[in-house]
Enzyme design. Structure first.
Site, PDB file in Angstrom:
ATOM      1  N   LYS A  54      49.159  32.816  30.114  1.00  0.00           N
ATOM      2  CA  LYS A  54      49.494  32.899  28.688  1.00  0.00           C
ATOM      3  C   LYS A  54      50.415  31.783  28.215  1.00  0.00           C
ATOM      4  O   LYS A  54      50.596  31.618  27.013  1.00  0.00           O
ATOM      5  CB  LYS A  54      50.080  34.273  28.376  1.00  0.00           C
ATOM      6  CG  LYS A  54      49.053  35.370  28.479  1.00  0.00           C
ATOM      7  CD  LYS A  54      47.946  35.194  27.458  1.00  0.00           C
ATOM      8  CE  LYS A  54      46.952  36.335  27.507  1.00  0.00           C
ATOM      9  NZ  LYS A  54      45.974  36.271  26.426  1.00  0.00           N
ATOM     10  N   SER A 267      45.764  42.618  37.461  1.00  0.00           N
ATOM     11  CA  SER A 267      44.485  42.228  36.853  1.00  0.00           C
ATOM     12  C   SER A 267      43.760  41.238  37.762  1.00  0.00           C
ATOM     13  O   SER A 267      42.524  41.216  37.823  1.00  0.00           O
ATOM     14  CB  SER A 267      44.676  41.657  35.443  1.00  0.00           C
ATOM     15  OG  SER A 267      45.127  40.323  35.480  1.00  0.00           O
TER      16      SER A 267
HETATM   17  C1  LIG Z   1      47.805  40.098  33.362  1.00  0.00           C
HETATM   18  C2  LIG Z   1      46.697  39.709  32.432  1.00  0.00           C
HETATM   19  N1  LIG Z   1      45.467  39.542  32.923  1.00  0.00           N
HETATM   20  C3  LIG Z   1      44.432  39.193  32.135  1.00  0.00           C
HETATM   21  C4  LIG Z   1      44.590  38.991  30.767  1.00  0.00           C
HETATM   22  C5  LIG Z   1      43.402  38.622  29.942  1.00  0.00           C
HETATM   23  O1  LIG Z   1      43.483  37.364  29.329  1.00  0.00           O
HETATM   24  P1  LIG Z   1      42.832  37.095  27.899  1.00  0.00           P
HETATM   25  O2  LIG Z   1      43.775  37.615  26.858  1.00  0.00           O
HETATM   26  O3  LIG Z   1      42.688  35.602  27.813  1.00  0.00           O
HETATM   27  O4  LIG Z   1      41.532  37.802  27.801  1.00  0.00           O
HETATM   28  C6  LIG Z   1      45.845  39.178  30.243  1.00  0.00           C
HETATM   29  C7  LIG Z   1      46.055  39.044  28.819  1.00  0.00           C
HETATM   30  O5  LIG Z   1      47.095  39.338  28.271  1.00  0.00           O
HETATM   31  C8  LIG Z   1      46.937  39.523  31.082  1.00  0.00           C
HETATM   32  O6  LIG Z   1      48.187  39.701  30.592  1.00  0.00           O
END
Ligand SMILES: Cc1ncc(COP(=O)(O)O)c(C=O)c1O
Length: 321
Positions: A54, A267
């Site tokens: 991010k 994630s």
């Molecule tokens: C830990 C984590 N994984 C995956 C994502 C997914 O990313 P995106 O917002 O680009 O879809 C986020 C988004 O906030 C996240 O904080």
């Protein structure tokens, strides 16, 4: 269209911390692939200065607003985020001289609150029962009432553009033989920006989204069944959407640390669980998955140390978006 500043150093010295964002490593996870003819590679977005992908998004959102004359140093910015975007935006606001109001559900993990505060952000609590959707609604209201600029990562094209210009361009340069790209679905920014760039490069590259089962939240990921489809998300740009459970994500998060030495957030466990499933079904090829963030913010959940049932239960109750 605003142009992003790529990571740049003059004679080895970066002029400020935001210049170090991006240019992350791509690492082979040789022990993880269940198929000797399929390579699984990890793009380590945890290497960014605040520890997540991010940083790219937040920098893109702020630089785009600056380029369009919507903000200038000293201004206040409001954004609905409890998670990585808030932390990234708080750091960038510190460096660039903005004030940040982060609207977030009251039940996010304490590490996240502390990180936002240490970068000087003001935290505005939204009702935990309504999760990230509640934070979005409250931020929208406050932005309109108080006339404060809200970048709104869910609907701002500068979010996917960060990945079109950065994440995907780096992958193509470092691994032109990529066959499959796998990333978690949050705002959809990573998937949209990377899908567009990768398919312009080679249309056959398969783009796979990792989504949590509804009612079984995986920190950072979003189920489209929860009633909010981010405006930047175009499902046509995805080849497949695969569901993961929280338990499988936790198990793979542990394996990443135990077998590959990678200290990642949950994630990423979901992403690499899907990568291994895909590898089983392929004859040969190369899969690139995204390690979206490092594990630091999840330590208090006991992911690496506690009984699996207890961890799962705790993660189900605490929102870490
Ligand atoms: C830990 C984590 N994984 C995956 C994502 C997914 O990313 P995106 O917002 O680009 O879809 C986020 C988004 O906030 C996240 O904080």
């Amino acid at each position: 269209m605003a142009s992003l500043s790529p990571p740049s150093a003059v004679q080895g010295v970066f002029t400020d911390l935001t210049k170090t964002i991006g240019e992350t490593s791509l690492v082979e996870l040789s022990g993880l692939s269940p198929n000797p003819d399929v390579r699984i590679l990890a793009k380590l977005e945890s290497e960014n200065p605040t520890g997540s992908i991010k940083d790219r998004t937040a920098l893109s959102l702020i630089e785009d607003a600056e380029a369009r004359g919507l903000i200038s140093p000293g201004d206040t910015i409001i954004e609905p985020t409890s998670g990585n975007t808030g932390i990234a935006m708080a750091m960038i606001c510190r460096v660039r001289g903005y004030k940040l109001q982060a609207v977030m559900p009251e039940n996010v993990t304490e590490e996240r609150r502390q990180m936002l505060r240490l970068f000087g952000a003001q935290i505005i609590d939204s009702d935990g029962e309504f999760g990230s959707n509640g934070a979005v609604k409250l931020a929208r209201t406050l932005s309109a009432e108080r006339d404060i600029f809200m970048p709104f990562q869910y609907g701002n094209p500068a979010n996917p553009r960060a990945h079109y210009d950065g994440t995907a361009a780096e992958i193509i340069r470092d691994c032109p033989d990529i066959d499959v790209f796998v990333a978690g679905l949050g705002t959809g920014g990573t998937l949209m920006g990377c899908s567009q760039r990768l398919k312009e490069f080679r249309d056959e590259i398969e783009v796979v989204a990792v989504e949590p089962l509804q009612g079984d939240p995986v920190s950072g990921l979003r189920s489209l069944e929860d009633g909010f489809v981010p405006p930047i998300l175009d499902l046509e740009r995805l080849d497949r959407k695969l569901l993961v459970t929280n338990r499988d994500s936790i198990l793979m998060t542990r394996r990443l640390a135990e077998e590959e030495g990678i200290f990642a957030g949950v994630s990423s466990g979901g992403v690499f669980h899907v990568c291994t499933r895909l590898a089983e079904t392929m004859d040969s090829g190369t899969i690139v998955g995204i390690v979206c963030d490092g594990g630091w913010k999840y330590l208090s959940t006991g992911i690496w140390t506690d009984d699996l049932d207890d961890v799962e239960d705790l993660l189900d109750r605490s929102l870490s978006w």
